[in-house]
Write a protein that holds these residues in place. Structure first.
Motif, mmCIF file in Angstrom:
data_model
loop_
_atom_site.group_PDB
_atom_site.id
_atom_site.type_symbol
_atom_site.label_atom_id
_atom_site.label_comp_id
_atom_site.label_asym_id
_atom_site.label_seq_id
_atom_site.Cartn_x
_atom_site.Cartn_y
_atom_site.Cartn_z
ATOM 1 N N ARG A 155 20.948 52.412 22.927
ATOM 2 C CA ARG A 155 19.816 52.957 22.163
ATOM 3 C C ARG A 155 18.392 52.195 22.380
ATOM 4 O O ARG A 155 18.589 51.659 22.988
ATOM 5 C CB ARG A 155 20.490 52.553 20.739
ATOM 6 C CG ARG A 155 21.400 53.495 20.337
ATOM 7 C CD ARG A 155 21.669 53.417 18.869
ATOM 8 N NE ARG A 155 22.633 54.047 18.222
ATOM 9 C CZ ARG A 155 22.954 55.122 17.799
ATOM 10 N NH1 ARG A 155 21.532 55.649 17.980
ATOM 11 N NH2 ARG A 155 23.974 56.575 17.394
ATOM 12 N N LEU A 156 17.474 53.456 21.663
ATOM 13 C CA LEU A 156 16.063 52.989 22.052
ATOM 14 C C LEU A 156 15.640 52.253 21.898
ATOM 15 O O LEU A 156 15.135 50.515 22.625
ATOM 16 C CB LEU A 156 14.992 53.895 21.661
ATOM 17 C CG LEU A 156 13.518 54.315 21.947
ATOM 18 C CD1 LEU A 156 13.574 54.730 23.368
ATOM 19 C CD2 LEU A 156 12.641 54.637 20.956
ATOM 20 N N GLY A 157 16.178 51.155 20.798
ATOM 21 C CA GLY A 157 16.288 49.837 19.805
ATOM 22 C C GLY A 157 16.468 49.031 21.367
ATOM 23 O O GLY A 157 15.979 47.208 20.562
ATOM 24 N N ASP A 158 17.547 49.402 22.142
ATOM 25 C CA ASP A 158 17.545 47.970 22.221
ATOM 26 C C ASP A 158 17.438 47.763 23.487
ATOM 27 O O ASP A 158 16.553 47.101 24.100
ATOM 28 C CB ASP A 158 19.283 48.905 23.835
ATOM 29 C CG ASP A 158 20.273 48.820 22.682
ATOM 30 O OD1 ASP A 158 20.716 47.695 21.358
ATOM 31 O OD2 ASP A 158 21.362 49.506 22.518
ATOM 32 N N VAL A 159 16.497 48.508 24.067
ATOM 33 C CA VAL A 159 15.150 48.247 24.957
ATOM 34 C C VAL A 159 13.906 47.759 24.318
ATOM 35 O O VAL A 159 13.479 46.414 25.219
ATOM 36 C CB VAL A 159 14.237 49.931 25.480
ATOM 37 C CG1 VAL A 159 13.466 49.200 26.524
ATOM 38 C CG2 VAL A 159 15.297 50.451 26.589
ATOM 39 N N GLY A 160 13.604 47.812 23.186
ATOM 40 C CA GLY A 160 12.431 46.797 22.703
ATOM 41 C C GLY A 160 13.174 45.612 22.395
ATOM 42 O O GLY A 160 12.517 44.672 22.042
ATOM 43 N N PHE A 161 14.581 45.293 22.486
ATOM 44 C CA PHE A 161 15.282 44.600 21.673
ATOM 45 C C PHE A 161 15.144 43.225 22.542
ATOM 46 O O PHE A 161 14.717 42.055 22.810
ATOM 47 C CB PHE A 161 16.571 44.394 21.465
ATOM 48 C CG PHE A 161 17.521 43.185 20.862
ATOM 49 C CD1 PHE A 161 16.835 42.369 19.476
ATOM 50 C CD2 PHE A 161 18.238 42.699 21.820
ATOM 51 C CE1 PHE A 161 17.603 41.488 19.457
ATOM 52 C CE2 PHE A 161 19.331 40.988 21.134
ATOM 53 C CZ PHE A 161 18.373 41.086 19.780
ATOM 54 N N ALA A 162 15.259 43.243 24.023
ATOM 55 C CA ALA A 162 15.716 42.741 24.876
ATOM 56 C C ALA A 162 14.054 42.428 25.434
ATOM 57 O O ALA A 162 14.122 41.407 25.660
ATOM 58 C CB ALA A 162 15.878 44.238 26.158
ATOM 59 N N VAL A 163 13.480 43.004 25.186
ATOM 60 C CA VAL A 163 11.746 42.738 25.799
ATOM 61 C C VAL A 163 11.526 41.501 24.738
ATOM 62 O O VAL A 163 11.311 40.419 25.562
ATOM 63 C CB VAL A 163 11.335 43.715 25.515
ATOM 64 C CG1 VAL A 163 9.767 43.340 25.778
ATOM 65 C CG2 VAL A 163 10.984 45.278 27.022
#
Length: 259
Positions: free
Chosen positions: A142-150
């Motif tokens: 999910r999109l939130g996975d990208v932001g969370f990883a950053v």
């Protein structure tokens, strides 16, 4: 509206991003003390047009130039000017090109001459955060996975994620849905499907995350005056995971020669 790209679309986007990558390579040759950001802009536009492409940024919502050049505490959307780069500066060069109806988009933050080690370390973390985010752009994540990883990569470093500007979908238009924040909750937001293409672009401050907009209506600066960094790739969600359509290959070839 999320526009899914076909395999043919993605091949066309690979070309536009290749031109952007080569343009950034030309910037790597040119960035040095005494060179104005307006000169960099002129070189970039000339190169993009020599490849049969059009600068995506020129005239976009009234933006006056072909690249964004954000120096030191300028976070994003810096307008090229007569400012001459100085030893110890950093400059983020954000570049877009359109060919065959599709856009490419990428950004690299360059050191000008010899830069303090603490600033180099800051750039290393920001660049690493980009690849942490990219690794999450795969089917059923999910999109939130990208932001969370950053956000996770930056956390604990003393650096901060800028929340007012973020990545985006890209394709026939420079900016498409979805917005791609550099912070978020894992397993939240849009579910990735094959054919989604996004620009992932960690925008990180060395100090606090607070920013302000200059009177020119474009340039965003850090409130505390500390440096900001910005790295960006265009990424397709493919059947075998994330596929980076842009490249830092040409930049890194030049930088390794000059090291």
């Amino acid at each position: 509206m999320i526009y899914l790209k076909t395999a043919e679309d993605i091949e066309l986007m690979r070309l536009s991003n290749h031109i952007v990558a080569r343009t950034l390579g030309e910037m790597a040759k040119a960035v040095k003390p005494g060179v104005s950001t307006l000169k960099l802009d002129s070189l970039a536009e000339e190169f993009i047009r020599s490849q049969g492409a059009i600068p995506s940024f020129l005239g976009y919502n009234g933006f006056p130039n072909s690249i964004c050049t954000s120096v030191n505490d300028q976070v994003v959307h810096g307008i090229p000017s007569n400012y001459e780069l100085r030893e110890g500066d950093i400059v983020s060069i954000d570049c877009g090109a359109e060919i065959n109806g599709f856009h490419g988009d990428s950004c690299y933050t360059f050191c000008v001459g010899e830069v303090k080690q603490e600033v180099k370390s800051f750039l290393d973390v920001t660049k690493a955060a980009l690849y942490e985010g990219i690794a999450q752009a795969k089917i059923d994540n999910r999109l939130g996975d990208v932001g969370f990883a950053v956000q996770k990569k930056v956390a604990g470093s003393g650096y901060s994620v800028v929340r007012e500007v973020m990545g985006h979908g890209i394709g026939r238009r420079m900016h498409e849905e979805p917005l791609v924040p550099n912070h978020g909750r894992a397993r939240s937001g849009l579910r990735f499907r094959e054919g989604i293409v996004i620009a992932i672009e960690p925008i990180i401050n060395m100090g606090k995350r607070n920013v302000y907009l200059e009177k020119d209506g474009w340039t965003i600066r850090t409130e505390d005056g500390l440096p900001a960094a910005h790295f960006e790739h265009t990424v397709a969600v493919g059947p075998n995971g994330p596929e980076i359509l842009s490249s830092f290959e040409y930049v890194e070839q030049i930088l390794s020669i000059n090291a």
